[in-house]
Design a protein around this motif. Structure first.
Motif, PDB file in Angstrom:
ATOM      1  N   UNK A  45       0.748  -9.431   4.686  1.00 19.25           N
ATOM      2  CA  UNK A  45      -0.702  -9.589   4.528  1.00 19.25           C
ATOM      3  C   UNK A  45      -1.445  -8.275   4.762  1.00 19.25           C
ATOM      4  N   UNK A  46      -1.113  -7.559   5.851  1.00 19.96           N
ATOM      5  CA  UNK A  46      -1.822  -6.305   6.119  1.00 19.96           C
ATOM      6  C   UNK A  46      -1.423  -5.223   5.117  1.00 19.96           C
ATOM      7  N   UNK A  47      -0.180  -5.243   4.650  1.00 23.74           N
ATOM      8  CA  UNK A  47       0.262  -4.280   3.626  1.00 23.74           C
ATOM      9  C   UNK A  47      -0.485  -4.494   2.318  1.00 23.74           C
ATOM     10  N   UNK A  71      -3.167  -1.931   0.528  1.00 27.39           N
ATOM     11  CA  UNK A  71      -2.986  -1.495  -0.863  1.00 27.39           C
ATOM     12  C   UNK A  71      -4.214  -1.851  -1.697  1.00 27.39           C
ATOM     13  N   UNK A  72      -4.766  -3.034  -1.490  1.00 24.02           N
ATOM     14  CA  UNK A  72      -5.960  -3.445  -2.235  1.00 24.02           C
ATOM     15  C   UNK A  72      -7.176  -2.580  -1.885  1.00 24.02           C
ATOM     16  N   UNK A  73      -7.291  -2.216  -0.608  1.00 23.88           N
ATOM     17  CA  UNK A  73      -8.392  -1.329  -0.202  1.00 23.88           C
ATOM     18  C   UNK A  73      -8.254   0.019  -0.900  1.00 23.88           C
ATOM     19  N   UNK A  74      -7.049   0.549  -0.900  1.00 26.51           N
ATOM     20  CA  UNK A  74      -6.802   1.839  -1.560  1.00 26.51           C
ATOM     21  C   UNK A  74      -7.096   1.729  -3.062  1.00 26.51           C
ATOM     22  N   UNK A  75      -6.602   0.660  -3.686  1.00 34.39           N
ATOM     23  CA  UNK A  75      -6.841   0.467  -5.121  1.00 34.39           C
ATOM     24  C   UNK A  75      -8.319   0.312  -5.415  1.00 34.39           C
ATOM     25  N   UNK A  76      -9.012  -0.467  -4.610  1.00 34.53           N
ATOM     26  CA  UNK A  76     -10.448  -0.660  -4.793  1.00 34.53           C
ATOM     27  C   UNK A  76     -11.218   0.629  -4.642  1.00 34.53           C
TER      28      UNK A  76
END
Length: 137
Positions: free
Chosen positions: A120-122, A126-131
């Motif tokens: 979940x945290x990974x 990754x989603x934060x970085x992609x966003x």
């Protein structure tokens, strides 16, 4: 209850970006950071004194002091670079890059604090970085 404080933190962080962008027009960003720091200092100590929390200072250990000072240094440097970035860039680009701190904090918490890296945290990191990449490019 923690999530209410976290949401309020996010709200005020967003307002910080907006207010700062308007307030730093034609102002040296280091001066702006110093002014902001004085305001925060007054507010923080007013709250400490109001709650009577100043009596806890005698209970601080050397480790507490060292890491609180290091945290203060990191905060100050973060603010200095944040204000300079806001002066040069758009809030809609600077703020998301600043929020990469969440993904970085997750990574550092695993390395230095031994916190577990869950799926979940990974995925969240990754989603934060992609966003962030989507918003800045």
């Amino acid at each position: 209850m923690w999530w209410i404080y976290a949401l309020l933190s996010a709200l005020f962080a967003a307002l910080t970006a907006i207010f700062a962008k308007i307030g730093i027009k034609g102002v040296d960003t280091n001066l702006a950071t110093a002014i902001r720091t004085v305001v925060i200092l007054i507010i923080a100590w007013a709250i400490v004194l109001y709650k009577g929390a100043e009596h806890g200072m005698g209970n601080l250990t050397k480790i507490n002091w060292v890491f609180l000072v290091l945290s203060g240094c990191a905060t100050g440097l973060s603010w200095i670079f944040y204000f300079k970035a806001l002066q040069l860039g758009k809030v809609s680009q600077v703020a998301p890059v600043d929020k990469l701190s969440v993904a970085i904090a997750i990574m550092l918490s695993v390395i230095f604090l031994g916190e577990p890296l869950t799926l979940k945290s990974s995925v969240g990191a990754v989603l934060i970085i992609a966003g962030t990449l989507v918003l800045i490019f």
